[in-house]
Design an enzyme around this catalytic site. Structure first.
Site, PDB file in Angstrom:
ATOM      1  N   HIS A   1       1.948 -29.614   5.819  1.00  0.00           N
ATOM      2  CA  HIS A   1       3.293 -30.185   5.703  1.00  0.00           C
ATOM      3  C   HIS A   1       3.367 -31.672   6.086  1.00  0.00           C
ATOM      4  CE1 HIS A   1       4.181 -26.027   5.378  1.00  0.00           C
ATOM      5  NE2 HIS A   1       4.227 -25.763   6.652  1.00  0.00           N
TER       6      HIS A   1
ATOM      7  N   LYS B   1       0.299 -20.225   1.960  1.00  0.00           N
ATOM      8  CA  LYS B   1      -0.477 -20.853   3.017  1.00  0.00           C
ATOM      9  C   LYS B   1      -0.853 -19.797   4.057  1.00  0.00           C
ATOM     10  CE  LYS B   1       1.832 -22.411   6.908  1.00  0.00           C
ATOM     11  NZ  LYS B   1       2.572 -23.270   7.803  1.00  0.00           N
TER      12      LYS B   1
ATOM     13  N   LYS C   1      11.693 -28.636  -0.258  1.00  0.00           N
ATOM     14  CA  LYS C   1      12.952 -28.913   0.448  1.00  0.00           C
ATOM     15  C   LYS C   1      13.703 -30.044  -0.249  1.00  0.00           C
ATOM     16  CE  LYS C   1      11.454 -27.417   5.033  1.00  0.00           C
ATOM     17  NZ  LYS C   1      12.480 -26.542   5.554  1.00  0.00           N
TER      18      LYS C   1
ATOM     19  N   ASP D   1      -3.243  -0.822  -3.400  1.00  0.00           N
ATOM     20  CA  ASP D   1      -4.106  -1.301  -2.331  1.00  0.00           C
ATOM     21  C   ASP D   1      -4.993  -2.347  -2.989  1.00  0.00           C
ATOM     22  OD1 ASP D   1      -5.994  -1.878  -0.478  1.00  0.00           O
ATOM     23  OD2 ASP D   1      -6.353   0.201   0.132  1.00  0.00           O
TER      24      ASP D   1
ATOM     25  N   GLU E   1       9.852 -28.041  16.970  1.00  0.00           N
ATOM     26  CA  GLU E   1      10.512 -26.729  16.980  1.00  0.00           C
ATOM     27  C   GLU E   1      10.863 -26.347  18.399  1.00  0.00           C
ATOM     28  OE1 GLU E   1       8.713 -23.392  14.458  1.00  0.00           O
ATOM     29  OE2 GLU E   1       7.103 -24.844  14.662  1.00  0.00           O
TER      30      GLU E   1
ATOM     31  N   ASP F   1      -1.807 -25.472  11.276  1.00  0.00           N
ATOM     32  CA  ASP F   1      -0.605 -24.807  10.783  1.00  0.00           C
ATOM     33  C   ASP F   1       0.411 -25.806  10.218  1.00  0.00           C
ATOM     34  OD1 ASP F   1       0.884 -22.374  10.461  1.00  0.00           O
ATOM     35  OD2 ASP F   1       2.198 -23.036  12.083  1.00  0.00           O
TER      36      ASP F   1
ATOM     37  N   ARG G   1       0.802  -1.226   0.000  1.00  0.00           N
ATOM     38  CA  ARG G   1       0.000   0.000   0.000  1.00  0.00           C
ATOM     39  C   ARG G   1       0.836   1.278   0.000  1.00  0.00           C
ATOM     40  NH1 ARG G   1      -4.235  -1.433   4.573  1.00  0.00           N
ATOM     41  NH2 ARG G   1      -2.303  -2.294   5.342  1.00  0.00           N
TER      42      ARG G   1
ATOM     43  N   LYS H   1       5.625 -26.785  19.244  1.00  0.00           N
ATOM     44  CA  LYS H   1       6.549 -25.675  19.514  1.00  0.00           C
ATOM     45  C   LYS H   1       7.111 -25.802  20.925  1.00  0.00           C
ATOM     46  CE  LYS H   1       4.546 -22.358  16.358  1.00  0.00           C
ATOM     47  NZ  LYS H   1       5.727 -22.365  15.480  1.00  0.00           N
TER      48      LYS H   1
ATOM     49  N   ASP I   1       3.260 -25.201  -0.692  1.00  0.00           N
ATOM     50  CA  ASP I   1       3.564 -25.804   0.601  1.00  0.00           C
ATOM     51  C   ASP I   1       5.081 -25.932   0.581  1.00  0.00           C
ATOM     52  OD1 ASP I   1       4.222 -27.463   2.703  1.00  0.00           O
ATOM     53  OD2 ASP I   1       2.414 -28.678   2.529  1.00  0.00           O
ATOM     54  N   HIS I   2       5.769 -24.997   1.250  1.00  0.00           N
ATOM     55  CA  HIS I   2       7.205 -24.901   1.023  1.00  0.00           C
ATOM     56  C   HIS I   2       7.964 -26.159   1.443  1.00  0.00           C
ATOM     57  CE1 HIS I   2       7.215 -23.593   5.256  1.00  0.00           C
ATOM     58  NE2 HIS I   2       8.422 -24.103   5.287  1.00  0.00           N
TER      59      HIS I   2
HETATM   60  P1  NAD Z   1       3.305  -9.425   6.473  1.00  0.00           P
HETATM   61  O1  NAD Z   1       2.220  -8.940   7.355  1.00  0.00           O
HETATM   62  O2  NAD Z   1       4.709  -9.272   6.907  1.00  0.00           O
HETATM   63  O3  NAD Z   1       3.182  -8.731   5.048  1.00  0.00           O
HETATM   64  C1  NAD Z   1       1.942  -8.460   4.436  1.00  0.00           C
HETATM   65  C2  NAD Z   1       2.155  -7.599   3.220  1.00  0.00           C
HETATM   66  O4  NAD Z   1       0.864  -7.307   2.658  1.00  0.00           O
HETATM   67  C3  NAD Z   1       2.832  -6.258   3.484  1.00  0.00           C
HETATM   68  O5  NAD Z   1       3.677  -5.955   2.396  1.00  0.00           O
HETATM   69  C4  NAD Z   1       1.651  -5.277   3.494  1.00  0.00           C
HETATM   70  O6  NAD Z   1       2.027  -3.965   3.139  1.00  0.00           O
HETATM   71  C5  NAD Z   1       0.783  -5.910   2.423  1.00  0.00           C
HETATM   72  N1  NAD Z   1      -0.620  -5.478   2.509  1.00  0.00           N
HETATM   73  C6  NAD Z   1      -1.444  -5.512   3.589  1.00  0.00           C
HETATM   74  N2  NAD Z   1      -2.656  -5.019   3.249  1.00  0.00           N
HETATM   75  C7  NAD Z   1      -2.592  -4.674   1.948  1.00  0.00           C
HETATM   76  C8  NAD Z   1      -3.524  -4.112   1.028  1.00  0.00           C
HETATM   77  N3  NAD Z   1      -4.784  -3.817   1.373  1.00  0.00           N
HETATM   78  N4  NAD Z   1      -3.108  -3.911  -0.241  1.00  0.00           N
HETATM   79  C9  NAD Z   1      -1.854  -4.214  -0.618  1.00  0.00           C
HETATM   80  N5  NAD Z   1      -0.934  -4.750   0.197  1.00  0.00           N
HETATM   81  C10 NAD Z   1      -1.297  -4.972   1.471  1.00  0.00           C
HETATM   82  O7  NAD Z   1       2.945 -10.962   6.178  1.00  0.00           O
HETATM   83  P2  NAD Z   1       3.964 -12.121   5.749  1.00  0.00           P
HETATM   84  O8  NAD Z   1       4.553 -12.730   6.972  1.00  0.00           O
HETATM   85  O9  NAD Z   1       4.870 -11.628   4.696  1.00  0.00           O
HETATM   86  O10 NAD Z   1       2.975 -13.223   5.171  1.00  0.00           O
HETATM   87  C11 NAD Z   1       2.373 -13.100   3.900  1.00  0.00           C
HETATM   88  C12 NAD Z   1       1.704 -14.415   3.530  1.00  0.00           C
HETATM   89  O11 NAD Z   1       2.688 -15.436   3.452  1.00  0.00           O
HETATM   90  C13 NAD Z   1       0.676 -14.900   4.553  1.00  0.00           C
HETATM   91  O12 NAD Z   1      -0.349 -15.561   3.870  1.00  0.00           O
HETATM   92  C14 NAD Z   1       1.468 -15.883   5.395  1.00  0.00           C
HETATM   93  O13 NAD Z   1       0.640 -16.843   5.997  1.00  0.00           O
HETATM   94  C15 NAD Z   1       2.349 -16.499   4.327  1.00  0.00           C
HETATM   95  N6  NAD Z   1       3.586 -17.083   4.871  1.00  0.00           N
HETATM   96  C16 NAD Z   1       4.517 -16.294   5.474  1.00  0.00           C
HETATM   97  C17 NAD Z   1       5.693 -16.851   5.948  1.00  0.00           C
HETATM   98  C18 NAD Z   1       6.769 -15.995   6.564  1.00  0.00           C
HETATM   99  O14 NAD Z   1       7.854 -16.535   6.818  1.00  0.00           O
HETATM  100  N7  NAD Z   1       6.542 -14.738   6.813  1.00  0.00           N
HETATM  101  C19 NAD Z   1       5.908 -18.240   5.826  1.00  0.00           C
HETATM  102  C20 NAD Z   1       4.927 -19.023   5.209  1.00  0.00           C
HETATM  103  C21 NAD Z   1       3.787 -18.431   4.732  1.00  0.00           C
END
Ligand code: NAD
Length: 503
Positions: free
Chosen positions: A248, A156, A190, A93, A224, A243, A50, A348, A185-186
């Site tokens: 996984h 996910k 692996k 957005d 973990e 989760d 955004r 965990k 599904d990362h």
């Molecule tokens: P985060 O909250 O760090 O990032 C969310 C992103 O979405 C940010 O860039 C934010 O600016 C953007 N955003 C929020 N609202 C918005 C809108 N209305 N318009 C445009 N952009 C918008 O979340 P994250 O940890 O990066 O996770 C993202 C996805 O990946 C989730 O579905 C999460 O479950 C999945 N995921 C994350 C991880 C990880 O290691 N972080 C691992 C596995 C899966």
């Protein structure tokens, strides 16, 4: 399955460009693919979120991410400079349709520059409640119409139960063809997980033994040491079952349990995995009582540091009923596996961070050696370690050197570190390359996701409808609740842990 790579020009749009996932995983993966020569000759990475940002600022943010989290360490200056010329930022957005007009203009600009073969990958790295908005607007603005050249990667969690997973599948499938949808599904990316397929299906000695006649049980344990950390807000509405096990661990179980595919086509492999899920025994109320265990950690000490209990973690309900540990005994009711238990556990704040699959073989039919000779008798085990060690160990009986005949278990080890000098790619590198090459093998198909939810819904419903009176029921730095030990001990087995214990 990739054998050689020649990629069309590619535009990767990352929704959630400033988010944690992009900084920690996607940007390092894309940079490493570039540094190792796997990116297409012409490519553009368009980060979106955004807030307004210049390209320069966005590139700096990504570089910090790569420097902090890449497996290859800090960026190589010249390579980074060349790579980052292809990185751009476009504020969007996703709830605002007008944003998609500007995205269309940006995409058109690159498509004109790259030519008619340009493919587009939309990566949904945003909170799951935004997946539908993005899918709907991509379709409305006709941004993913070309089914051969446009792909959409969905992170996910895919739904939070069967109903929401079905709804999301419907939204996606009304707008895109299944071949365009990459549900990630990362774990499946692996290296060691991919190697299970190689180990099972590229070696002839294993198949005759890989069944109920020779195997007495299977364990899949993903543990973990870390607690919930900053993810309390998300995790408290999810829990270990949703989760970890729904995706996984069940996927690992499918790879162990699947029949031999006819070939390596994505749908052939996924059909075989779905067959395992279809054969899994549904849970009755009695099964839930006897074959499932849930746990929640209390405060304790880890390596000299005091750590809080789950209910005192940030953004977690003080009365939370969410499980941070789950152990389940599954059965796969088919000719290959009938009667063989698959014990699965995850949690965990446990004593160790490790992912281990153990296949224990049946004992010899007749004991030839006197008891005094077999000092530490142990059934044969195949132990596939996904982390921290990447290895496959076959534990066999051997004669200890000396004039006496004394038997004890020894390990035959295939260890990645000792065998190969090249470093393994991160799962996200493998999976992003798969998306660019259009290979869906390691991604979840709609039916895979739904059938996994369907299997677990009775357990989820039972655990949600009846609060656990024993929570919190395990200490940090333990192996989970005692009931989890009892679950497997009742059948005469015990959980295996690293360092690989020998009875
Ligand atoms: P985060 O909250 O760090 O990032 C969310 C992103 O979405 C940010 O860039 C934010 O600016 C953007 N955003 C929020 N609202 C918005 C809108 N209305 N318009 C445009 N952009 C918008 O979340 P994250 O940890 O990066 O996770 C993202 C996805 O990946 C989730 O579905 C999460 O479950 C999945 N995921 C994350 C991880 C990880 O290691 N972080 C691992 C596995 C899966």
């Amino acid at each position: 399955m990739k054998t050689s790579i020649s990629l069309n020009p590619t535009i990767i749009v990352i929704f959630g460009g400033t988010g944690d996932l992009n900084l920690r995983k996607l940007a390092p993966a894309l940079y490493n693919l570039y540094a190792e020569g796997y990116m297409p000759e012409k490519f553009a990475i368009i980060g979106t979120a955004r807030r307004p940002l210049t390209d320069v600022k966005f590139r700096e943010t990504l570089m910090e991410g790569v420097n902090s989290f890449s497996r290859t360490g800090k960026v190589h200056k010249e390579k980074w400079d060349n790579f980052s010329q292809n990185v751009h930022y476009n504020p969007i957005d996703v709830k605002d349709s007008a944003s998609f007009d500007t995205l269309k203009d940006t995409l058109d600009k690159f498509k004109n520059e790259f030519g008619p073969d340009t493919q587009i990958v939309y990566y949904l790295a945003v909170s799951p409640d935004l997946f539908p908005s993005i899918a709907k607007r991509l379709a409305k603005f006709k941004l993913a119409e070309n089914e051969d050249n446009c792909r959409i990667v969905v992170e996910k969690p895919f739904g939070k139960d069967l109903e929401t997973a079905r709804e999301l599948n419907e939204i996606l499938r009304e707008r895109f063809k299944e071949k365009q949808i990459y549900r990630i599904d990362h774990y499946l990316g692996k290296e060691t997980v991919q190697n299970i397929m190689a180990f099972r299906f590229a070696n002839s000695f294993l198949e005759p033994l890989w069944n109920r006649n020779y195997i007495d049980h299977v364990q899949i344990s993903v543990t973990e040491q870390l607690g919930v950390g900053d993810r309390g807000g998300y995790y408290d509405g999810s829990g270990a079952l949703r989760d970890m096990i729904q995706n996984h661990l069940l996927q690992l179980l499918c790879i162990i349990g699947m029949e031999t595919p006819i070939n390596f086509d994505a749908d052939e492999i996924r059909d075989k995995k779905v067959d395992v899920l279809k054969a899994m025994r549904p849970f009755s109320a009695e099964d839930i009582r006897f074959n499932t265990v849930r746990g929640q950690y209390t405060k304790g000490w880890i390596r000299g540091d005091e750590v809080p209990g789950y209910r005192s973690e940030k953004d977690v309900d003080k009365q939370s009923n969410t499980e941070t540990f789950a152990a389940i005994k599954f059965f796969v009711d088919n000719w290959r596996w009938k009667g063989i238990p698959f014990y699965v556990r995850t949690g965990k704040r446990l004593s160790q961070t490790s992912s281990l699959i153990t296949i224990q073989f049946k004992d010899v039919p007749h004991q030839v050696f006197p008891a005094s000779v077999a000092e530490h008798w142990q059934q044969n085990r195949l132990i596939i370690s996904i982390q921290p060690e990447m290895s496959i160990r076959l534990q066999v009986q051997g004669k200890r050197p000396g004039l006496d005949m004394t038997l004890n278990p020894v390990d035959m080890v295939f260890d990645y570190k000792g065998t190969y000098t090249t470093e393994s790619p991160e799962a996200y590198e493998t999976l992003l390359l798969d998306v660019m090459t259009g290979d869906q093998t390691q991604f979840m198909r709609a039916d895979q996701v739904e059938i996994a939810w369907e299997l677990l819904m009775p357990v989820i419903n039972a655990w949600e409808s009846k609060k656990s009176l024993s929570f919190p029921n395990y200490a940090a730095d333990s192996w989970g609740p005692e009931d989890a030990e009892a679950l497997i001990a009742r059948d005469g087995f015990h959980w295996f842990t690293l360092p690989l214990n020998k009875d």
